[in-house]
Design an enzyme around this catalytic site. Structure first.
Site, PDB file in Angstrom:
ATOM      1  N   LYS A 193      77.252  -7.766  39.074  1.00 44.96           N
ATOM      2  CA  LYS A 193      78.116  -7.848  37.898  1.00 44.96           C
ATOM      3  C   LYS A 193      78.539  -9.301  37.642  1.00 44.96           C
ATOM      4  O   LYS A 193      78.205 -10.194  38.422  1.00 44.96           O
ATOM      5  CB  LYS A 193      79.319  -6.919  38.075  1.00 44.96           C
ATOM      6  CG  LYS A 193      78.908  -5.452  38.274  1.00 44.96           C
ATOM      7  CD  LYS A 193      78.238  -4.835  37.047  1.00 44.96           C
ATOM      8  CE  LYS A 193      77.426  -3.579  37.352  1.00 44.96           C
ATOM      9  NZ  LYS A 193      78.153  -2.432  37.833  1.00 44.96           N
TER      10      LYS A 193
HETATM   11  C1  LIG Z   1      78.049  -0.929  38.126  1.00 40.26           C
HETATM   12  C2  LIG Z   1      78.564   0.128  37.204  1.00 40.26           C
HETATM   13  C3  LIG Z   1      79.473   1.106  37.621  1.00 40.26           C
HETATM   14  C4  LIG Z   1      79.880   1.262  39.061  1.00 40.26           C
HETATM   15  O1  LIG Z   1      80.414   0.110  39.602  1.00 40.26           O
HETATM   16  P1  LIG Z   1      80.631   0.032  41.190  1.00 40.26           P
HETATM   17  O2  LIG Z   1      81.604  -1.091  41.339  1.00 40.26           O
HETATM   18  O3  LIG Z   1      79.289  -0.260  41.786  1.00 40.26           O
HETATM   19  O4  LIG Z   1      81.182   1.321  41.633  1.00 40.26           O
HETATM   20  C5  LIG Z   1      79.952   2.001  36.690  1.00 40.26           C
HETATM   21  N1  LIG Z   1      79.550   1.955  35.415  1.00 40.26           N
HETATM   22  C6  LIG Z   1      78.676   1.044  34.967  1.00 40.26           C
HETATM   23  C7  LIG Z   1      78.288   1.034  33.538  1.00 40.26           C
HETATM   24  C8  LIG Z   1      78.139   0.111  35.860  1.00 40.26           C
HETATM   25  O5  LIG Z   1      77.237  -0.775  35.440  1.00 40.26           O
END
Ligand SMILES: *Cc1c(COP(=O)(O)O)cnc(C)c1O
Length: 389
Positions: free
Chosen positions: A187
């Site tokens: 992210k």
């Molecule tokens: C990465 C992601 C999540 C989950 O995030 P985590 O921190 O890995 O639990 C949820 N929704 C979307 C759209 C994502 O890209």
């Protein structure tokens, strides 16, 4: 620098400064490694950067979605409206919180949920809407919130891609109901694993604060007596979703770097757009007409299989053979076996999402990527299309 042409280029890689690494080491040496002062500092920094009244750091965005949805205390049969073009966690947490995911198809140009389709999906059982700001392009929130207000629905924005995104001059998190951010390494900023819930709702903030850590309330004990007591009360059965100081140590240094990361992502995205605009093999990501700043979490065009002479999966394999990593974000969630079997979803239910699902490819995009890296991607791509494999 040495010739990097033989090195595998991943589609994403985190940017961790020496200061961030030193902060982790300092945390380890401090004797306090789980939730403590660094988590508090990171939460304060999130509130300030986002302009959010409440920010609660968690072990992941999945945990944040779960807690925000669990706070609805849904009865069997109650519904939450979301998009099929998202990571599985968005739907999974709706189910785990006791709701039924009701999906609406996406817009053709942004792959965000089509806000115009939401009203027709609202029933007396609808409790919430979970829009996903796909790739960091904001969903059209003004009409979405107007609709939610009219129907008395909670809005939980899945903002996993959208830290730093702006909608009509306002940062995601600075307005609206509730947002969930992710700090997974792919992210825009990372804490290793991690997430946060931001909200305007004091009641929800208190609920998340409680349920993220066992349902443990020290104030409840204090109500009965002395302060500074070693005792606590359990006032609800809670989860174990707290962030550690080791994680927050990274976050404290990632957040001030975010705007710079987004600038670099934007420059790379623009360069992809310029380089690929004439290629019949691609349909490039579109932008909404309203004012916004995308966080450019992904650069994800659609492959046109006829012009390319191959399908998306063959393209990805050919790029991998040339040492270039790519990703799929996402396969349409309603077509996973669980969602087909439990809710009867099938091919044809959401044609736009399915078309994107079959054709979308995330190309390498991360702040440390150089122009040379990007030229390697473009060169490999030209070679793949020329050779047809
Ligand atoms: C990465 C992601 C999540 C989950 O995030 P985590 O921190 O890995 O639990 C949820 N929704 C979307 C759209 C994502 O890209």
């Amino acid at each position: 620098m040495a010739d990097r042409a033989d090195e595998f280029l991943p589609f994403s890689r985190p940017s961790l400064s020496e200061e961030a690494i030193a902060e982790v080491v300092a945390c380890l040496r401090s004797g306090w490694i789980t939730t403590g002062p660094r988590v508090q500092q990171f939460e304060e920094a999130l509130r300030t950067y986002l302009g959010a009244p409440f920010a609660l750091a968690l072990s992941s965005a999945t945990a944040g979605l779960h807690l925000a949805l669990a706070a609805l205390r849904m009865h069997p049969g109650e519904e939450v409206i979301t998009t099929p073009m998202t990571f599985a966690a968005t739907l999974n947490t709706i189910v785990i919180a006791g709701g039924r995911p009701v999906l609406v198809d996406i817009e053709a140009n942004t792959y965000n949920m089509d806000v115009e389709r939401i009203e027709a999906a609202i029933t007396p059982r609808t409790r919430a809407i979970v829009p996903v700001h796909f790739a960091g392009v904001p969903v059209d929130l003004d009409p979405l919130y107007a609709l939610a207000d009219r129907h008395g629905l909670r809005v939980i924005e899945d903002a996993a891609h959208a830290i730093g995104t702006e909608y009509k001059g306002r940062r995601i998190g600075a307005f609206g109901d509730t947002q969930v951010f992710s700090f997974h390494p792919n992210k825009n900023i990372t804490t290793g694993e991690g997430g946060a819930v931001t909200t305007r709702d004091e009641v929800l903030a208190a609920d998340v604060a409680l349920t993220r850590f066992h349902g443990m309330d020290r104030e409840a004990w204090n109500r009965f007596g002395k302060t500074g007591s070693p005792h606590y009360e359990i006032i609800a059965p809670g989860y174990k979703y707290n962030m550690m100081d080791i994680q927050a140590a990274l976050g404290i240094h990632q957040l001030p770097a975010l705007d710079g990361f987004i600038e670099r992502r934007t420059a790379l995205a623009r360069r992809y757009g310029e380089a690929l605009s004439g290629w019949p093999q691609w349909t490039l990501p579109g932008a909404p007409s309203y004012a916004h700043r995308p966080a450019w979490h992904l650069y994800a065009p659609l492959l046109n299989p006829e012009a390319a002479g191959m399908d998306r999966d063959a393209f990805m394999a050919a790029m991998k053979a040339r040492n270039i990593g790519t990703g799929i974000h996402y396969r349409a969630a309603h077509l996973y076996p669980y969602y087909r079997e439990r809710y009867g979803y099938k091919v044809g239910d959401f044609p736009r999402a399915e078309s994107v699902s079959d054709r979308i490819v995330s190309l390498p995009l991360f702040p440390l990527m150089t122009d040379d890296d990007q030229d390697r991607v473009l060169g490999a791509m030209a070679d793949v299309f020329a050779k047809g494999k």
